[in-house]
Design an enzyme around this catalytic site. Structure first.
Site, PDB file in Angstrom:
ATOM      1  CG  ASP A   1      -0.330  -0.438   2.579  1.00 15.15           C
ATOM      2  OD1 ASP A   1       0.575  -0.825   2.256  1.00 15.15           O
ATOM      3  OD2 ASP A   1      -0.846   0.892   3.826  1.00 15.15           O
TER       4      ASP A   1
ATOM      5  CD  GLU B   1       4.094   0.883   6.677  1.00 11.65           C
ATOM      6  OE1 GLU B   1       4.811   1.138   7.598  1.00 11.65           O
ATOM      7  OE2 GLU B   1       3.702   1.568   5.634  1.00 11.65           O
TER       8      GLU B   1
HETATM    9 ZN   LIG Z   1       6.728   2.170   4.162  1.00 12.99          ZN
END
Ligand SMILES: [Zn+2]
Length: 488
Positions: free
Chosen positions: A122, A189
């Site tokens: 992501d 994340e």
């Molecule tokens: Zn990162």
């Protein structure tokens, strides 16, 4: 009188001798480079094209479960499958959560503890309205001027693609890793990692996996970013700081502001905030001194002298390091007052007032010790201190820099990139690696891409980019590390 003078001179000579001796001994542990040179040829333009295409999938993560759009992630994974057919056909793949991937590459020695290479699919969004400021559109995936441009070029698709390029090539060449290798690619994340990395770590724990070594993002090859050092420095993160925000609340009686008490709830909060800013957390120089030790004689002599003799110069070092926010972050738990609120009208006394203060926690402190410190500094029973957003994350464990993992990674970097210094540097931001505390003995944070100040500004900002040559360097480092994975 003469004897006193002689005594002073002798003491001075001894002191200077000790200072100089310590200064010249202040350097990294000397290691002979072992292992083979890295000779494999890579087509840099082809690698760049692969990363550029990856950037064109807008895999933006979202904090809300309902607003998370997985379609770009699935399209991205279809692309990966096409580009890395051997990885997808020969490695065992487990899909974790809505869009995270965990590959298992069986090694020769199944009794050896496995290793894990970690990265996230992501990216953060582009701030609406800033698109025109980009030299090339953020999700076009452009290769131009020697760079690969776009959101995720650095954070963290260079890592996802870099790992896969290295593994695909090894598979193509018939390589079987000496020990089992996991590849894990989270999908959230940037919004905390709860359904991605956290779930992957839990799964490994349930399977009884103990990792000998874990490598995630967090450190890079820094160019021109370490003051006084001309050489490039590979910053390997042996650990990262923790994170917590605390809400300070005070209650008042409210009422009309024409007849106020001497202090309102807003005033009480202001006093608490002032006390926090006046009483920063205690300093711990250890991580910075260790970092400087690895720079050895590449740093200016005076700097080396001061850090080599922190037993004498720590008051000076503390003052100098605390004066610059970037070095201050490496020596203590930091305090940042970020949100304030009071009355809703100018002529109404506040019934409640509050402040939110963000702390980045140095290893050694914990969420609990931060709360304790804050309460003692504020020293006001009328102010309530609570976790903001019900969230707090302790600092990660700090990996051993004398471990095989650090040594081998350091050797690989210097093999692929001669003239590069290697040094352990605490990561002040958060990475997915922190979720693996319980399953990994030693976790390090490093991607072999070179960043200067301009490239650094692009991460989470405008004009994110990585140079074609430097991305190829990162791929070579992953490739060489896998070759040496038996030694980790
Ligand atoms: Zn990162």
């Amino acid at each position: 009188m003469k004897r006193v003078l002689l005594g002073v001179v002798a003491a001075t000579v001894v002191l200077v001798g000790v200072l100089l001796l310590r200064t010249f001994q202040f350097g990294p542990p000397t290691e002979e480079l072992s292992g083979e040179a890295v000779a494999a040829h890579w087509d840099e333009e082809e690698l760049a094209a692969g990363l550029a295409r990856a950037i064109s999938f807008p895999t933006v993560s979202s904090a809300g479960v309902d607003t998370f759009d997985y379609a770009p992630f699935y399209a991205f994974q279809t692309y990966l499958q096409g580009r890395f057919p051997l990885v997808f056909s020969r490695l065992a793949l487990e899909k974790v959560g809505p869009a995270s991937l965990l590959f298992r590459w069986q090694g020769q020695d199944t009794s050896a503890k496995p290793i894990l290479l970690l990265a996230h699919q992501d990216v953060v969004p582009v701030i609406p309205g800033t698109e025109p400021e980009w030299t090339y559109p953020p999700f076009a995936g452009t290769v131009a001027d020697g760079y690969i441009w776009g959101r995720g070029a650095v954070d963290d698709k260079a890592s996802v693609l870099g790992i896969l390029e290295a593994v695909e090539r090894h598979l193509h060449e018939g390589f079987v890793p000496p020990r089992t290798v996991y590849l894990a690619f989270g999908h959230d994340e940037e919004v905390g990692g709860k359904r991605g990395a956290v779930a992957i770590a839990r799964l490994l724990k349930e399977q009884g996996v103990q990792l000998a070594f874990l490598l995630d993002e967090g450190g890079v090859i820094a160019k021109g970013m370490v003051p006084g050092v001309e050489q490039r420095v590979a910053l390997i993160g042996p650990g990262e700081k923790g994170y917590v925000s605390l809400k300070l609340s005070a209650r008042g009686l409210g009422g009309h502001s024409s007849m106020p008490p001497p202090q309102t709830a807003a005033g009480a909060i202001a006093r608490a905030v002032h006390r926090l800013e006046q009483n920063p957390f205690p300093v711990d120089l250890a991580y910075t001194v260790d970092f400087m030790r690895y720079l050895g004689d590449a740093q200016p002599f005076a700097q080396r002298l001061l850090f080599a003799n922190d037993w004498l110069f720590s008051p000076i070092l503390k003052n100098v390091l605390a004066a610059d926010p970037s070095t201050n972050a490496g020596i203590r738990t930091t305090t940042a007052v970020t949100m304030l609120s009071g009355s809703v009208r100018d002529n109404v006394l506040p019934i409640t007032a509050s402040a939110v203060v963000n702390f980045r926690i140095l290893p050694g402190d914990t969420v609990a010790s931060v709360v304790e410190y804050v309460e003692s500094v504020i020293d006001d029973p009328d102010i309530d201190v609570s976790l903001y957003d019900d969230f707090g994350s302790n600092p990660s464990s700090v990996a051993d820099t004398s471990s095989k993992g650090f040594q081998v990674l350091s050797e690989v970097i210097r093999r692929v990139s001669p003239q590069t210094l290697v040094a352990p540097r605490l990561v002040v931001a958060a990475t997915d690696a922190r979720h693996f505390n319980e399953v990994a003995i030693n976790s390090f944070r490093f991607v072999g891409i070179e960043l200067g100040k301009r490239e650094l500004a692009g991460i989470h900002g405008t004009d994110e980019r990585v140079s074609v040559a430097s991305y190829a360097e990162a791929v070579k480092i992953y490739y060489a590390l896998l070759t040496r994975s038996g030694d980790l």
